[in-house]
Design a protein around this motif. Sequence first.
Motif, PDB file in Angstrom:
ATOM      1  N   LEU A 181      56.298  98.420  10.133  1.00 11.01           N
ATOM      2  CA  LEU A 181      55.134  98.283  11.010  1.00 11.01           C
ATOM      3  C   LEU A 181      55.224  99.237  12.198  1.00 11.01           C
ATOM      4  O   LEU A 181      54.244  99.891  12.564  1.00 11.01           O
TER       5      LEU A 181
ATOM      6  N   SER B 164      55.304 103.171  10.930  1.00 13.38           N
ATOM      7  CA  SER B 164      54.058 103.582  10.281  1.00 13.38           C
ATOM      8  C   SER B 164      52.872 103.490  11.233  1.00 13.38           C
ATOM      9  O   SER B 164      51.822 104.094  10.992  1.00 13.38           O
ATOM     10  N   GLU B 165      53.035 102.664  12.292  1.00 11.96           N
ATOM     11  CA  GLU B 165      51.954 102.396  13.246  1.00 11.96           C
ATOM     12  C   GLU B 165      50.765 101.736  12.561  1.00 11.96           C
ATOM     13  O   GLU B 165      49.605 101.952  12.920  1.00 11.96           O
ATOM     14  N   GLU B 166      51.098 100.910  11.542  1.00 12.64           N
ATOM     15  CA  GLU B 166      50.098 100.107  10.843  1.00 12.64           C
ATOM     16  C   GLU B 166      50.331  98.634  11.165  1.00 12.64           C
ATOM     17  O   GLU B 166      51.353  98.263  11.746  1.00 12.64           O
ATOM     18  N   THR B 167      49.399  97.777  10.770  1.00 15.29           N
ATOM     19  CA  THR B 167      49.511  96.346  11.056  1.00 15.29           C
ATOM     20  C   THR B 167      49.861  95.516   9.828  1.00 15.29           C
ATOM     21  O   THR B 167      49.985  94.301   9.922  1.00 15.29           O
ATOM     22  N   ASP B 168      50.024  96.169   8.689  1.00 11.56           N
ATOM     23  CA  ASP B 168      50.334  95.479   7.441  1.00 11.56           C
ATOM     24  C   ASP B 168      51.491  96.210   6.757  1.00 11.56           C
ATOM     25  O   ASP B 168      51.502  97.450   6.693  1.00 11.56           O
TER      26      ASP B 168
ATOM     27  N   THR C 123      50.512  98.378   3.639  1.00  9.78           N
ATOM     28  CA  THR C 123      49.775  99.566   4.088  1.00  9.78           C
ATOM     29  C   THR C 123      50.723 100.570   4.743  1.00  9.78           C
ATOM     30  O   THR C 123      50.630 101.782   4.501  1.00  9.78           O
ATOM     31  N   GLY C 124      51.658 100.055   5.556  1.00  8.22           N
ATOM     32  CA  GLY C 124      52.620 100.938   6.196  1.00  8.22           C
ATOM     33  C   GLY C 124      53.523 101.629   5.192  1.00  8.22           C
ATOM     34  O   GLY C 124      53.792 102.837   5.292  1.00  8.22           O
TER      35      GLY C 124
ATOM     36  N   LYS D 298      52.844 102.268   2.089  1.00  8.06           N
ATOM     37  CA  LYS D 298      52.046 103.261   1.347  1.00  8.06           C
ATOM     38  C   LYS D 298      51.822 104.523   2.177  1.00  8.06           C
ATOM     39  O   LYS D 298      51.722 105.631   1.627  1.00  8.06           O
ATOM     40  N   LYS D 299      51.795 104.377   3.491  1.00  7.47           N
ATOM     41  CA  LYS D 299      51.681 105.557   4.347  1.00  7.47           C
ATOM     42  C   LYS D 299      52.917 106.445   4.192  1.00  7.47           C
ATOM     43  O   LYS D 299      52.809 107.677   4.182  1.00  7.47           O
TER      44      LYS D 299
END
Length: 309
Positions: free
Chosen positions: A194, A197-201, A204-205, A207-208
């Motif tokens: 999290l 990746s600077e994502e919230t999931d 999703t992170g 996969k980034k």
Amino acid sequence: MNVVTMGVHVLDVLVRPVEEIPQGQGATLVEDIRLTAAGTAAGTALTLAKLGASVRTAGAIGADPTGDLLLLLLERAGVDTGLLVRRPDTSTSASVLPIRPNGDRPSLHLLGANITYGLDDVPWDAVAGAGHLHLGGPELIGADVAARVLAHAKEHGVVTSVDLLAPGELGTFDQIEAVLPYVDHLLPNDDQVLGFSEETDVVTGAKKFLDAGAGAVAVTCGADGALLVTAQGTRSVPAFDIDVVDTTGCGDAFSAGYLRGVSLGRPLSEAAVLGSAAAALVARGLGSDHGDFDLAAADAFAATHKRRS
């Protein structure tokens, strides 16, 4: 498996159990105090050696008694320490870990020589001649330096893996973006996914990271087990149901088990099961080196022990 582990080397001083620090000059009795080798390079090296890999470890430590003890502990475990460089003017990295009764482990940490490792210290021939390079803590030596080392490994057909060190709250994507095209297996925990990746999931992170070039992402999620994210999809690997004594080194043990499974040609999901088994065996005692087990014992544990639901 012929592997070089590179990066963070720490001497851990573990004290258990600690419910609170005595006030003033007070004292309290504890059940156990242990000193162990640890860190994203050294801790992973310990478990890889147990699982039958031939391990050389590279990094920077001080030319001090702490470094002497760290070398002794690694060599006693069957790890080749000949690639470590010693700094006469810098302390060996160390941590004091007061382990709480539930296994939590706050840390008092000295960065030490780990942050001094650079391109001039890298054993380029040893990296090129290895079957596998595991780099622990690329953000500590800098993404550009880490990318140079990993690119060199890939140019020589070496399988690569990376584990992160910093907590997620300190992570940003630009700290590791340059590294990802050269990483076959990325091994963060869910908090790091999290943060970096600077994502919230988490999915999703992960996969980034794949989109930026990583081959596979195996995420450790504490008591929830592990999450394997590849271009083919996402798969959960439940943790084993055990009585946890100490979680120190569990992430490194997972990395070691997973990578050992990869080296044996196992499907990634089965490699993650071996990683989870190694982590569980380490968590049943105190310190990164806990457990007198080998590959056969880890596989037997995985085959016979209950998973968490």
